[in-house]
Design an enzyme around this catalytic site. Structure first.
Site, PDB file in Angstrom:
ATOM      1  CE1 TYR A   1      28.813  87.661  63.380  1.00 24.41           C
ATOM      2  CE2 TYR A   1      28.517  87.055  65.002  1.00 24.41           C
ATOM      3  CZ  TYR A   1      27.981  87.526  63.948  1.00 24.41           C
ATOM      4  OH  TYR A   1      26.846  88.133  64.108  1.00 24.41           O
TER       5      TYR A   1
ATOM      6  CG  HIS B   1      34.285  92.636  59.854  1.00 30.17           C
ATOM      7  ND1 HIS B   1      34.992  93.619  59.440  1.00 30.17           N
ATOM      8  CD2 HIS B   1      33.183  93.147  60.460  1.00 30.17           C
ATOM      9  CE1 HIS B   1      34.298  95.255  59.597  1.00 30.17           C
ATOM     10  NE2 HIS B   1      32.433  94.549  60.109  1.00 30.17           N
TER      11      HIS B   1
ATOM     12  CE1 TYR C   1      28.542  89.645  67.079  1.00 33.08           C
ATOM     13  CE2 TYR C   1      26.950  90.326  68.946  1.00 33.08           C
ATOM     14  CZ  TYR C   1      27.516  89.148  68.309  1.00 33.08           C
ATOM     15  OH  TYR C   1      27.086  88.428  68.631  1.00 33.08           O
TER      16      TYR C   1
ATOM     17  CG  ASN D   1      29.382  97.869  63.922  1.00 36.41           C
ATOM     18  OD1 ASN D   1      30.482  97.355  63.283  1.00 36.41           O
ATOM     19  ND2 ASN D   1      28.355  97.981  63.636  1.00 36.41           N
TER      20      ASN D   1
ATOM     21  CG  ASP E   1      37.999  93.776  57.938  1.00 33.46           C
ATOM     22  OD1 ASP E   1      37.644  93.641  59.083  1.00 33.46           O
ATOM     23  OD2 ASP E   1      36.873  94.143  57.091  1.00 33.46           O
TER      24      ASP E   1
ATOM     25  CG  ASN F   1      30.844 101.045  60.950  1.00 33.70           C
ATOM     26  OD1 ASN F   1      30.567 101.887  61.045  1.00 33.70           O
ATOM     27  ND2 ASN F   1      29.580 100.648  60.123  1.00 33.70           N
TER      28      ASN F   1
END
Length: 191
Positions: free
Chosen positions: A19, A24, A67, A69, A94, A115
């Protein structure tokens, strides 16, 4: 130094190399810039943290290891551990509702469907933390926003990314040193 003078600056993102270049992960990129090569250490609150000073201001930089969320738990844990009140928490994230390269700074507000912010607001008991919103732009056509934010910045965007990350890091430094209003006057991008 009284403990209440310390700030907590959190970059939001997803852990792991898969990632690293995603839109994000703009928040991680900004706090990495602020860490300026200092070594990240695992914290028991499920985050990576660096205790440092920025322009003479005591600060804990953090990247949740959960993560996006589930970011709220680690941030709440860090805030409790370091005894940082909500008004001294700055979250860098972001933002699709802002053009790529633009910055918006504010205190509080809704999640806008983000989220990570929903998780933070729930875990911190309210939305009144400071935010540095890093514009990543809207997805093209009918692309699912969740797919868009998990894609790397485009080659054209990567050409400007370092400058934009540095500008966001400077905005954070200004918030810490001179307050939100001053930082907004300098860095808040009109759209």
């Amino acid at each position: 130094m009284a403990e209440t003078e310390r700030w907590l600056v959190v970059g939001l993102g997803n852990p792991g190399p898969k990632y690293a270049g995603n839109r994000h992960n703009a928040g991680f990129m900004v706090v990495d810039d602020l860490a300026d090569g200092e070594r990240w250490k695992a914290h028991r609150a499920h985050a990576e943290a660096v205790e440092t000073r920025l322009d003479g201001v005591a600060v804990v930089l953090a990247k949740p290891r959960t993560y996006m969320n589930l970011s709220g738990g680690p941030v709440s844990g860090l805030a409790k551990f370091y005894k940082v009140p909500m008004e001294r928490i700055v979250v860098v994230h972001d933002e699709m509702d802002i053009d790529f390269g633009a910055l918006k700074l504010k205190k509080g507000g809704g999640s806008g469907g983000h989220n990570g912010l929903k998780s933070l607001t729930a875990s911190l008991g309210g939305p009144d933390y400071l935010r540095v919103r890093f514009g990543v732009g809207r997805p093209p056509g009918r692309m699912d926003p969740a797919v868009y934010v998990l894609r790397d910045f485009s080659s054209a965007e990567r050409g400007e990314l370092g400058l934009n990350v540095g500008r966001a890091a400077d905005a954070v430094r200004t918030v810490l040193r001179d307050g939100l209003e001053r930082a907004q006057n300098i860095y808040h991008t009109a759209v």
